[in-house]
Scaffold this active site. Structure first.
Site, mmCIF file in Angstrom:
data_model
loop_
_atom_site.group_PDB
_atom_site.id
_atom_site.type_symbol
_atom_site.label_atom_id
_atom_site.label_comp_id
_atom_site.label_asym_id
_atom_site.label_seq_id
_atom_site.Cartn_x
_atom_site.Cartn_y
_atom_site.Cartn_z
ATOM 1 C CE LYS A 9 -4.416 0.492 2.308
ATOM 2 N NZ LYS A 9 -5.032 0.499 3.638
HETATM 3 C C1 E4P Z 1 -8.287 0.977 3.910
HETATM 4 O O1 E4P Z 1 -7.549 0.589 3.070
HETATM 5 C C2 E4P Z 1 -8.209 2.283 4.573
HETATM 6 O O2 E4P Z 1 -6.958 2.452 5.157
HETATM 7 C C3 E4P Z 1 -9.320 2.406 5.561
HETATM 8 O O3 E4P Z 1 -10.516 1.964 4.943
HETATM 9 C C4 E4P Z 1 -9.482 3.772 6.168
HETATM 10 O O4 E4P Z 1 -10.680 3.820 6.916
HETATM 11 P P1 E4P Z 1 -11.002 4.982 7.961
HETATM 12 O O5 E4P Z 1 -11.187 6.247 7.177
HETATM 13 O O6 E4P Z 1 -12.274 4.564 8.629
HETATM 14 O O7 E4P Z 1 -9.847 5.072 8.896
#
Ligand code: E4P
Length: 311
Positions: free
Chosen positions: A98
């Site tokens: 990522k």
């Molecule tokens: C996933 O890949 C993201 O990091 C995650 O969905 C972020 O979610 P949040 O905005 O609830 O922290």
């Protein structure tokens, strides 16, 4: 649409995998922090290396697991991404790296350069922190296998900019939030033409389809079951969903009522054929969160806001 689980909690991953509906896992440093703190609070030792390996095994070979870098320059992100991939992809062959689309370092293209470096090394990338269709397009062109628009955080941003109070799980209307404009009329709040997180996903899906971009859209930052439905309808290839929201997606009071009635109506003659079972715990659906029907006063942007828009 595929469904990923958005967590670093091993118990949640194992439980959701057992339901037979999970196609992958996404983590980020905040989710890992939450899990480390939870383990420490429970008096358990933290073995990060073992934990990552256990997540990869729990997900299974067919299901990608996103692991995020923490460096902010292209070379550092590529180095961490290669290290994570070399160290952990051998466990189940399911590691995806990522990379933030933009780390606001250097000339602003560090994320794209890291994506290109990893994809050149045949390491799949999930490009994260995507908030505009143009970021998604550039990430896909740099070679990202996945792009992750943050639907919930777009809604948070639109509400915060307008001074609207909200809870994390509150529903935000797909078509946007009507607010009072300067002339006393109604106007829809937006972020550079994006009126909601689901709208962001829909616009990326439209753009990718129109131009045959083959990167997969992971609708991320999903806050409630209705938003999960709406990103599916908007054309997301995948939604990554927290455990609590996944559980909420299964609940409806009439389903509960129906099961209770069928159970109560089971006559002994029929029950004898199939046997009885022990009582089970009962789950309740959370009360639906609706936005206020009243137009909200839109605060005026300050000179600072205008000068720093998108910087
Ligand atoms: C996933 O890949 C993201 O990091 C995650 O969905 C972020 O979610 P949040 O905005 O609830 O922290």
């Amino acid at each position: 649409m595929q469904i990923f689980i958005d967590t670093a909690n091993l118990d949640e991953i194992k439980a959701a995998m057992a339901w037979g509906v999970i196609d992958g896992v996404t983590t980020n440093p905040s989710l890992i922090k939450r899990e480390v703190e939870r383990l420490k609070a429970a008096g358990q030792a933290v073995d990060m290396d073992g934990h990552v390996r256990a997540i990869l095994r729990a997900a299974g070979a067919e299901n990608p697991v996103s692991l995020e870098v923490t460096a902010t320059d292209a070379a550092g992100m590529a180095q961490q991404g290669k290290l994570l991939f070399q160290k952990y992809n051998g466990v189940m062959g399911n590691v995806v790296i990522k990379i933030p689309v933009n780390t606001y370092m250097g000339n602003g293209f560090e994320g794209l350069k890291a994506i290109k470096a990893l994809e050149d090394a045949e390491i799949p990338v999930n490009c994260t922190l995507v908030f505009t269709p143009e970021q998604a397009l550039l990430a896909a062109k740099a070679g990202a296998t996945y792009v992750s628009p943050f639907a919930g955080r777009v809604d948070d941003h639109i509400r915060s900019q307008a001074g609207i109070a909200f809870e994390k799980g509150d529903y935000f209307p797909v078509e946007g939030w009507a607010a009072e404009d300067e002339e006393g009329g109604e106007d829809t709040l937006d972020d550079e033409g994006i009126v909601s997180g689901v709208d962001l996903v829909a616009k990326i899906a439209e753009l990718f389809e129109k131009h045959e971009v083959d990167s997969n859209i992971i609708a991320s930052s999903i806050r409630n079951p209705r938003q999960a439905r709406e990103v599916a309808l908007a054309g997301a290839d995948i939604a990554t969903i927290p455990f609590s929201v996944l559980k909420g997606m299964m609940l409806h009071p009439k389903t509960k009522e129906g099961v209770e009635k069928f159970t109560a109506d089971a006559v002994p003659e029929y029950q004898e054929l199939i046997g009885r079972q022990a009582p089970q715990p009962v789950l309740e659906r959370a009360a639906p969160q609706q936005p206020s029907p009243q137009p909200q006063q839109r605060p005026q942007p300050t000179a600072y806001d205008l000068a720093n828009k998108r910087q």
